[in-house]
Design a protein around this motif. Structure first.
Motif, PDB file in Angstrom:
ATOM      1  N   ILE A  30      -2.836  -3.063  -1.580  1.00 44.65           N
ATOM      2  CA  ILE A  30      -2.586  -2.926  -3.012  1.00 44.65           C
ATOM      3  C   ILE A  30      -2.247  -4.269  -3.653  1.00 44.65           C
ATOM      4  CG2 ILE A  30      -1.055  -1.927  -4.760  1.00 44.65           C
ATOM      5  CD1 ILE A  30      -3.032   0.060  -3.627  1.00 44.65           C
ATOM      6  N   ILE A  69      -3.742  -1.836  -8.337  1.00 40.89           N
ATOM      7  CA  ILE A  69      -3.050  -0.560  -8.331  1.00 40.89           C
ATOM      8  C   ILE A  69      -3.583   0.394  -9.399  1.00 40.89           C
ATOM      9  CG2 ILE A  69      -1.176  -1.103  -9.949  1.00 40.89           C
ATOM     10  CD1 ILE A  69       0.740   0.050  -7.767  1.00 40.89           C
ATOM     11  N   ALA A  80      -3.596   3.131   1.850  1.00 40.75           N
ATOM     12  CA  ALA A  80      -3.343   1.883   1.137  1.00 40.75           C
ATOM     13  C   ALA A  80      -1.995   1.320   1.572  1.00 40.75           C
ATOM     14  CB  ALA A  80      -3.368   2.101  -0.370  1.00 40.75           C
ATOM     15  N   LEU A  82       1.066  -1.588   0.851  1.00 43.73           N
ATOM     16  CA  LEU A  82       1.699  -2.430  -0.162  1.00 43.73           C
ATOM     17  C   LEU A  82       2.895  -3.131   0.457  1.00 43.73           C
ATOM     18  CD1 LEU A  82       2.438  -1.438  -3.857  1.00 43.73           C
ATOM     19  CD2 LEU A  82       4.152  -2.638  -2.493  1.00 43.73           C
ATOM     20  N   MET A  98      -2.284   5.808  -9.685  1.00 42.64           N
ATOM     21  CA  MET A  98      -1.791   5.928  -8.310  1.00 42.64           C
ATOM     22  C   MET A  98      -1.238   7.317  -8.042  1.00 42.64           C
ATOM     23  SD  MET A  98       0.593   3.490  -5.981  1.00 42.64           S
ATOM     24  CE  MET A  98      -0.881   2.713  -5.292  1.00 42.64           C
ATOM     25  N   LEU A 102      -2.528   9.756  -5.055  1.00 40.90           N
ATOM     26  CA  LEU A 102      -1.612  10.333  -4.067  1.00 40.90           C
ATOM     27  C   LEU A 102      -1.685  11.854  -4.063  1.00 40.90           C
ATOM     28  CD1 LEU A 102       1.435   8.008  -4.780  1.00 40.90           C
ATOM     29  CD2 LEU A 102       0.210   8.120  -2.595  1.00 40.90           C
ATOM     30  N   LEU A 108       0.087   6.243   0.825  1.00 43.78           N
ATOM     31  CA  LEU A 108       0.574   4.899   0.525  1.00 43.78           C
ATOM     32  C   LEU A 108       1.662   4.509   1.510  1.00 43.78           C
ATOM     33  CD1 LEU A 108       0.753   2.388  -1.348  1.00 43.78           C
ATOM     34  CD2 LEU A 108       2.449   3.667  -2.700  1.00 43.78           C
ATOM     35  N   TYR A 109       1.441   3.382   2.184  1.00 41.78           N
ATOM     36  CA  TYR A 109       2.471   2.832   3.067  1.00 41.78           C
ATOM     37  C   TYR A 109       3.045   1.572   2.424  1.00 41.78           C
ATOM     38  CZ  TYR A 109       4.746   0.225   6.751  1.00 41.78           C
ATOM     39  OH  TYR A 109       5.675  -0.510   7.459  1.00 41.78           O
ATOM     40  N   ILE A 177       3.855   9.241   0.568  1.00 43.40           N
ATOM     41  CA  ILE A 177       4.356   7.862   0.562  1.00 43.40           C
ATOM     42  C   ILE A 177       5.297   7.691   1.735  1.00 43.40           C
ATOM     43  CG2 ILE A 177       5.656   6.092  -0.682  1.00 43.40           C
ATOM     44  CD1 ILE A 177       4.897   7.415  -3.285  1.00 43.40           C
TER      45      ILE A 177
END
Length: 220
Positions: A30, A69, A80, A82, A98, A102, A108-109, A177
């Protein structure tokens, strides 16, 4: 996201892989505004992908893409990453993009590379204001994919001498997340940059592989 389902063999087990392309699956890093070094340690994700490709029958592309993003291109990626050390600035359009990704199966990590914590929490709170960021229990599947971590995250880089913690946001029962604090997994992936003992590098790469497998197999 409406991904196509592929069957792949992972360590002798049949795993159904989420992919928007019958070929190789690409992952994203990201890119964000605000002055934070989102580009930090560019070899980290490359090294993780190489490690996973060498051990699993996952059709991962050997390279990743930098994705803003707020870009609709984000919907092409199941995973993804970040990271950084500083400020993250977001507008409403970027947050909406985003959050939509999601909610539609994206994973998202976020890895605190020291100095990102306040901004990471603000970002997560803006994405899911209706939820509290909570610690992910050690019996969650994220810690038990190909590799087992019964005591949670490995400690890769000392920041403030605190134990590593994995926090999460869930959407419809799925971990959407995953935020690692006081662990710094990505420093372990960037073993060509940091002088990290091999045993810690191995643990970081194995935990990172778990993240990839979870992201690729849990999307809606």
């Amino acid at each position: 996201m409406n991904p196509e389902i592929l069957d792949v063999l992972v360590d002798g087990s049949d795993i159904r892989l989420q992919s928007g392309d019958p070929g190789e699956v690409r992952v994203a890093r990201i890119q964000y505004r605000g002055g934070g070094d989102w580009y930090n340690d560019p070899s980290a994700l490359t090294n993780l992908i190489r490690f996973a490709r060498e051990r699993l029958a996952l059709p991962l592309s050997p390279t990743y893409d930098d994705v803003p993003i707020g870009s609709r291109d984000l919907f092409q990626y199941p995973f993804a990453f970040l990271t950084g050390h500083g400020t993250i600035d977001l507008n409403e359009a970027e947050l909406f993009n985003m959050r939509s990704w999601l909610d539609n199966g994206g994973f998202l990590y976020i890895d605190d590379d020291y100095g990102l914590d306040e901004n990471a929490r603000d970002l997560i709170g803006s994405l899911y204001p209706e939820q509290e960021l909570t610690e992910v229990p050690f019996d969650h599947p994220i810690y038990h994919q190909l590799f087992t971590f019964p005591d949670g995250l490995p400690k890769v880089h000392e920041h403030d001498g605190l134990p590593p913690v994995g926090y999460g946001i869930f959407h419809e029962g799925r971990l959407a997340i995953f935020y690692t604090y006081e662990s710094n997994l990505s420093d372990g992936w960037a073993f060509d940059v940091h002088s990290t003992p091999q045993v810690i590098v191995d643990a970081a790469l194995r935990m990172g592989t778990n993240l990839l497998i979870y992201a690729l197999t849990s999307g809606q």
